[in-house]
Scaffold this active site. Structure first.
Site, PDB file in Angstrom:
ATOM      1  N   MET A   1       0.945  -1.067   0.139  1.00  0.00           N
ATOM      2  CA  MET A   1       0.124  -0.184   0.032  1.00  0.00           C
ATOM      3  C   MET A   1       0.844   1.264   0.007  1.00  0.00           C
ATOM      4  O   MET A   1       1.472   1.341   1.152  1.00  0.00           O
ATOM      5  CB  MET A   1      -0.960   0.061   1.075  1.00  0.00           C
ATOM      6  CG  MET A   1      -1.759  -1.283   1.391  1.00  0.00           C
ATOM      7  SD  MET A   1      -2.258  -1.510   3.083  1.00  0.00           S
ATOM      8  CE  MET A   1      -3.585   0.204   3.167  1.00  0.00           C
TER       9      MET A   1
ATOM     10  N   GLY B   1       2.380   4.699   4.245  1.00  0.00           N
ATOM     11  CA  GLY B   1       2.627   3.347   3.471  1.00  0.00           C
ATOM     12  C   GLY B   1       2.750   2.220   4.042  1.00  0.00           C
ATOM     13  O   GLY B   1       3.512   2.376   5.397  1.00  0.00           O
ATOM     14  N   SER B   2       2.407   1.148   3.783  1.00  0.00           N
ATOM     15  CA  SER B   2       2.456  -0.213   4.406  1.00  0.00           C
ATOM     16  C   SER B   2       2.202  -1.416   3.633  1.00  0.00           C
ATOM     17  O   SER B   2       2.184  -1.365   2.525  1.00  0.00           O
ATOM     18  CB  SER B   2       1.572   0.079   5.592  1.00  0.00           C
ATOM     19  OG  SER B   2       0.277   0.382   5.112  1.00  0.00           O
ATOM     20  N   ARG B   3       1.816  -2.725   4.209  1.00  0.00           N
ATOM     21  CA  ARG B   3       1.833  -3.794   3.588  1.00  0.00           C
ATOM     22  C   ARG B   3       0.694  -4.743   4.342  1.00  0.00           C
ATOM     23  O   ARG B   3       0.639  -4.673   5.545  1.00  0.00           O
ATOM     24  CB  ARG B   3       2.902  -4.396   3.383  1.00  0.00           C
ATOM     25  CG  ARG B   3       2.849  -5.596   2.197  1.00  0.00           C
ATOM     26  CD  ARG B   3       4.239  -6.213   2.212  1.00  0.00           C
ATOM     27  NE  ARG B   3       4.393  -7.607   2.943  1.00  0.00           N
ATOM     28  CZ  ARG B   3       5.609  -7.892   3.460  1.00  0.00           C
ATOM     29  NH1 ARG B   3       6.603  -7.374   2.980  1.00  0.00           N
ATOM     30  NH2 ARG B   3       5.548  -8.994   4.161  1.00  0.00           N
TER      31      ARG B   3
END
Length: 218
Positions: free
Chosen positions: A101, A187-189
């Site tokens: 993301m 921002g990430s996952r």
């Protein structure tokens, strides 16, 4: 579809609201911008603050948007907006689908299928960029869902900028497919671990939309 406290999936499509858990970031930013704009005509200093503060406030409002969606039909749907980063066979026979993301994506995550939240575990860790392999040791929240196809694990992973994960639901909560379950700031996952017999429908590099993109084939 029944209403749930964390967000109904039956609301009008296209409607946008702000994500739960965004107020600690939004309120001071919007207040600073509003104050700067109010004083801008009388003070050059205030005008100098108002421009970047207003731009930052607009960016925050965009980042924390939480649009209503018409939830797709299907056994498994994407829990996150983003791009499929990897699809890997896991050592225990499951398949891991990792969705990256970026800061431009909607960061509210949704339940990939209906069931009961059996556990929500916060795991401390670092803040390596989420696209980096070393992000396996990052700060995370691990979810387990008891579903019609067994235990489903979903992991929200913080990145270099995303240093706060906000779960919306406690263990024991029954969830509908596509229901909002949490927020990752910036921002990430999100990793989804699927039973080995699931035929994955997405591909690496494919864009996903939470609650809309099908993850498996019939």
């Amino acid at each position: 579809m029944p209403h749930s406290p964390s967000g109904s999936t039956s609301a009008p499509r296209g409607r946008v609201r702000l994500a739960r858990g965004s107020s600690p970031w939004l309120l001071p930013t919007v207040a600073t911008a509003a104050l700067g704009l109010a004083r801008a005509r009388r003070s050059r200093g205030a005008a100098a603050v108002a421009v970047p503060a207003t731009a930052l406030a607009a960016g925050m409002l965009w980042f924390f948007r939480d649009p209503e969606r018409e939830i797709a039909r299907g056994r498994l749907i994407a829990p996150a907006d983003g791009v499929v980063q990897s699809i890997m066979p896991w050592k225990d026979g499951r398949t891991r689908v990792a969705i990256f993301m970026s800061p431009l994506n909607v960061h509210v995550n949704r339940a990939p299928l209906a069931g009961t939240v059996t556990s929500v575990e916060h795991v401390p860790g670092g803040y390596v960029p989420a696209f980096n392999k070393e992000s396996e040791s990052n700060e995370r929240v691990v979810w387990h869902f008891d579903t019609e196809i067994g235990d489903i694990e979903m992991v929200q992973i913080a990145g270099a900028v995303a240093r706060r994960i906000v779960p919306y639901l406690p263990a024991g909560t029954k969830v509908e497919q596509g229901e909002r379950i949490g927020l990752i700031r910036f921002g990430s996952r999100v990793d989804l671990y699927l039973p080995g017999d699931v035929d994955v429908a997405v591909e690496v590099g494919q864009k996903t939309t939470a609650g809309v993109t099908r993850i498996d084939r019939d």
